[in-house]
Design an enzyme around this catalytic site. Structure first.
Site: not given
Ligand SMILES: [Zn+2]
Length: 165
Positions: A46, A51, A89-90, A131-132, A135
């Site tokens: 995701g 991000q 998370c990236l 999660h996304e 953000h």
């Molecule tokens: Zn994330």
């Protein structure tokens, strides 16, 4: 298409609320194409627009069938159950933590042309939607964790659990 830089660490852009998308134009298509390439290269499940430094309500989620869904202006319509599992998370590389999420969610969103659709996910996909979408309101999963683990600490925990059996 181009790979965009994934923002990590304490960058304040990750804590800002994103604006709804109102123009379904070439710029949005470029953003989505770049995000697809960026997520593929990062080998993630995701990615949210903030991000990559874009404060717009746009996310990608790889669902249980391995399809990369494009969700513009997404909203959770319904949720059921609860699951507790590891999340990463990236934007928080090398760290993981346990987060409680619903077991199932139903989401509505627009596609890159502005058409509304609905989709749903269980397990990891439900976790990924939550999660996304968080953000987009400037929230990271780390706010929901009691403790964060490095991969070394996780490996050690797993080994200890194995040893206890
Ligand atoms: Zn994330």
């Amino acid at each position: 298409m181009a790979i965009r830089t994934i923002i990590t660490g304490d960058d304040p852009v990750l804590n800002k609320a994103c604006h709804p998308v109102t123009k379904f134009d070439g710029k949005l298509a470029d953003l989505l194409d770049d995000m697809r390439e960026t997520l593929t290269q990062a080998n993630g499940v995701g990615l949210a627009a903030p991000q990559v430094g874009i404060l717009r309500r746009v996310v990608l989620v790889v669902n249980g069938e391995g399809e990369m869904l494009e969700l513009v202006n997404p909203e959770i319509l319904a949720q059921k159950g609860e699951q507790d599992g590891l999340e990463g998370c990236l934007s928080v590389p090398g760290m993981w933590g346990y987060v409680k999420r619903p077991e199932w969610v139903r989401v509505k969103a627009q596609d890159r042309n502005g058409n509304w659709f609905e989709t749903e996910g269980t397990g990891l996909t439900a976790r990924c939607f939550c999660h996304e979408l968080a953000h987009l309101d400037g929230h990271l999963y780390t706010e929901l964790c009691e403790k964060l683990y490095t991969s070394e600490e996780l490996d050690q925990m797993m080994e200890e659990q194995e040893a206890d059996r």
